[in-house]
Design an enzyme around this catalytic site. Structure first.
Site, PDB file in Angstrom:
ATOM      1  N   LYS A  10       0.851  -1.186   0.000  1.00  0.00           N
ATOM      2  CA  LYS A  10       0.000   0.000   0.000  1.00  0.00           C
ATOM      3  C   LYS A  10       0.885   1.233   0.000  1.00  0.00           C
ATOM      4  O   LYS A  10       2.065   1.190   0.398  1.00  0.00           O
ATOM      5  CB  LYS A  10      -0.938   0.024   1.209  1.00  0.00           C
ATOM      6  CG  LYS A  10      -0.252   0.043   2.577  1.00  0.00           C
ATOM      7  CD  LYS A  10       0.209   1.406   3.064  1.00  0.00           C
ATOM      8  CE  LYS A  10       0.836   1.329   4.466  1.00  0.00           C
ATOM      9  NZ  LYS A  10       1.540   2.577   4.855  1.00  0.00           N
ATOM     10  N   MET A  94      10.955  -4.769   4.863  1.00  0.00           N
ATOM     11  CA  MET A  94      10.573  -4.467   6.239  1.00  0.00           C
ATOM     12  C   MET A  94      10.945  -3.015   6.546  1.00  0.00           C
ATOM     13  O   MET A  94      11.961  -2.516   6.082  1.00  0.00           O
ATOM     14  CB  MET A  94      11.285  -5.418   7.208  1.00  0.00           C
ATOM     15  CG  MET A  94      10.874  -6.863   7.060  1.00  0.00           C
ATOM     16  SD  MET A  94      11.797  -7.958   8.183  1.00  0.00           S
ATOM     17  CE  MET A  94      11.242  -7.357   9.777  1.00  0.00           C
ATOM     18  N   GLY A  95      10.113  -2.345   7.337  1.00  0.00           N
ATOM     19  CA  GLY A  95      10.396  -0.960   7.698  1.00  0.00           C
ATOM     20  C   GLY A  95      10.362  -0.010   6.533  1.00  0.00           C
ATOM     21  O   GLY A  95      11.032   1.020   6.526  1.00  0.00           O
ATOM     22  N   GLY A  96       9.553  -0.330   5.516  1.00  0.00           N
ATOM     23  CA  GLY A  96       9.524   0.493   4.313  1.00  0.00           C
ATOM     24  C   GLY A  96       8.307   1.373   4.170  1.00  0.00           C
ATOM     25  O   GLY A  96       8.240   2.192   3.260  1.00  0.00           O
ATOM     26  N   GLY A  97       7.299   1.188   5.028  1.00  0.00           N
ATOM     27  CA  GLY A  97       6.084   1.982   4.902  1.00  0.00           C
ATOM     28  C   GLY A  97       5.124   1.480   3.851  1.00  0.00           C
ATOM     29  O   GLY A  97       4.139   2.152   3.529  1.00  0.00           O
ATOM     30  N   GLY A  99       3.594  -1.475   4.214  1.00  0.00           N
ATOM     31  CA  GLY A  99       2.617  -2.319   4.893  1.00  0.00           C
ATOM     32  C   GLY A  99       2.823  -3.802   4.731  1.00  0.00           C
ATOM     33  O   GLY A  99       1.871  -4.581   4.886  1.00  0.00           O
ATOM     34  N   GLY A 100       4.047  -4.239   4.452  1.00  0.00           N
ATOM     35  CA  GLY A 100       4.284  -5.647   4.142  1.00  0.00           C
ATOM     36  C   GLY A 100       3.824  -6.603   5.226  1.00  0.00           C
ATOM     37  O   GLY A 100       3.126  -7.584   4.945  1.00  0.00           O
ATOM     38  N   GLY A 101       4.210  -6.350   6.473  1.00  0.00           N
ATOM     39  CA  GLY A 101       3.815  -7.248   7.556  1.00  0.00           C
ATOM     40  C   GLY A 101       2.321  -7.261   7.775  1.00  0.00           C
ATOM     41  O   GLY A 101       1.704  -8.322   7.978  1.00  0.00           O
ATOM     42  N   SER A 102       1.695  -6.080   7.724  1.00  0.00           N
ATOM     43  CA  SER A 102       0.244  -5.987   7.898  1.00  0.00           C
ATOM     44  C   SER A 102      -0.488  -6.674   6.752  1.00  0.00           C
ATOM     45  O   SER A 102      -1.505  -7.344   6.958  1.00  0.00           O
ATOM     46  CB  SER A 102      -0.185  -4.519   7.983  1.00  0.00           C
ATOM     47  OG  SER A 102       0.332  -3.907   9.143  1.00  0.00           O
ATOM     48  N   ASP A 135      -2.907  -1.009  10.286  1.00  0.00           N
ATOM     49  CA  ASP A 135      -3.034  -1.098   8.829  1.00  0.00           C
ATOM     50  C   ASP A 135      -3.696  -2.388   8.364  1.00  0.00           C
ATOM     51  O   ASP A 135      -4.061  -2.498   7.186  1.00  0.00           O
ATOM     52  CB  ASP A 135      -1.652  -1.009   8.163  1.00  0.00           C
ATOM     53  CG  ASP A 135      -1.061   0.395   8.206  1.00  0.00           C
ATOM     54  OD1 ASP A 135      -1.796   1.329   8.571  1.00  0.00           O
ATOM     55  OD2 ASP A 135       0.120   0.546   7.870  1.00  0.00           O
TER      56      ASP A 135
END
Length: 276
Positions: A10, A94-97, A99-102, A135
């Site tokens: 996203k 990861m930590g990119g904004g 939304g990968g984990g979400s 998210d």
């Protein structure tokens, strides 16, 4: 062939903070839109209730992985006795904004809800997802959205669907660190959808991130040569709309070697639903 379930990226087209609640959470206004660039998940149902993550994330214990948390939460709330093998092919940083984990967690809820024959409605899955992260609900609902609250109060919004160039600076931004910053603007005047569509709105986290992570500032500066560039979420990724796929390819061919990147088409319906 085993079905592939997509967990798309996203972007936040703007991000304002309008206040802070007594519990410490921030009141937000933002617009979410999806990209047709995604992690890929595969699931094999087990009959013993075990959740086995076949592709652990480096530095993240399985019990702390949002995908495992999502599967176990769905088990608990539904009483389902089944388990799953879960395989993730990661593309989103990861930590990119982005939304990968979400997104991975949301796709896990949606997929196992079907594969375990639980048949919760989307609203119920989104409610469960909120316990995993602010998210997660937008990825479960699967439509581009105007969002308020901590990001969970969603209203569908119809947007243009341009191509985007996305740069991935070589840093992982801590969301908690950014939201704890003394210089973060927390008193934005609330916008409405019409003002956003007329061109108002920026990302109030961008200035703070650029101060703490100069790699993000450099990415914005470089991409701004070609189009209006901004950061998504709390970073670190930076995006800019372009007129065509060909233009996106051309820009990426000239990007600095130390910055990774990709191009993708934006979409108002999540690829989780449109391509599955």
């Amino acid at each position: 062939m085993k079905k592939i379930w997509l967990a798309p990226a996203k972007i936040n087209l703007f991000l304002h903070i309008t206040g802070q609640r007594e519990d410490g959470y921030h009141e937000l206004q933002t617009v979410f839109q999806f990209l047709d660039y995604a992690d890929e998940l595969r699931f094999d149902v087990r009959d013993d209730g075990e959740i086995v993550l076949e592709t652990p994330l480096p530095g993240v214990a399985d019990k702390d992985n949002l995908v495992v948390k999502a599967a176990r939460l769905l088990q608990q709330q539904s009483g389902c006795p089944e388990g799953a093998h879960i395989h993730i092919s990661k593309k989103l940083p990861m930590g990119g904004g982005l939304g990968g984990g979400s997104s991975d967690a949301a796709t896990t809820l949606v997929a196992l809800n079907q594969l375990w024959n639980i048949n919760f409605e989307k609203d119920e899955l989104a409610r469960l997802g909120l316990a995993l992260g602010a998210d997660v609900p937008v990825f479960v609902q699967g439509y581009a959205a105007w969002a308020e609250g901590v990001g969970e109060n969603l209203s569908p919004i119809k947007l243009d669907e341009p191509w985007y160039v996305v740069l991935i600076p070589e840093v992982s931004v801590s969301t908690a660190k950014i939201f704890a910053s003394d210089t973060l603007k927390r008193n934005c005047t609330p916008l409405d959808i019409n003002r956003f569509l007329a061109g108002e709105g920026d990302n109030v986290c961008e200035e703070v991130v650029c101060q703490q992570y100069p790699e993000v500032a450099e990415a914005i500066q470089w991409l701004s040569q070609f189009a209006s560039a901004r950061m998504t979420g709390t970073g670190a990724c930076v995006f800019a709309p372009v007129e065509s796929e060909a233009q996106a390819q051309e820009i990426l061919q000239h990007k600095p070697a130390q910055i990774d990147g990709f191009y993708a088409r934006s979409c108002n319906i999540s690829p989780l639903y449109s391509q599955n």
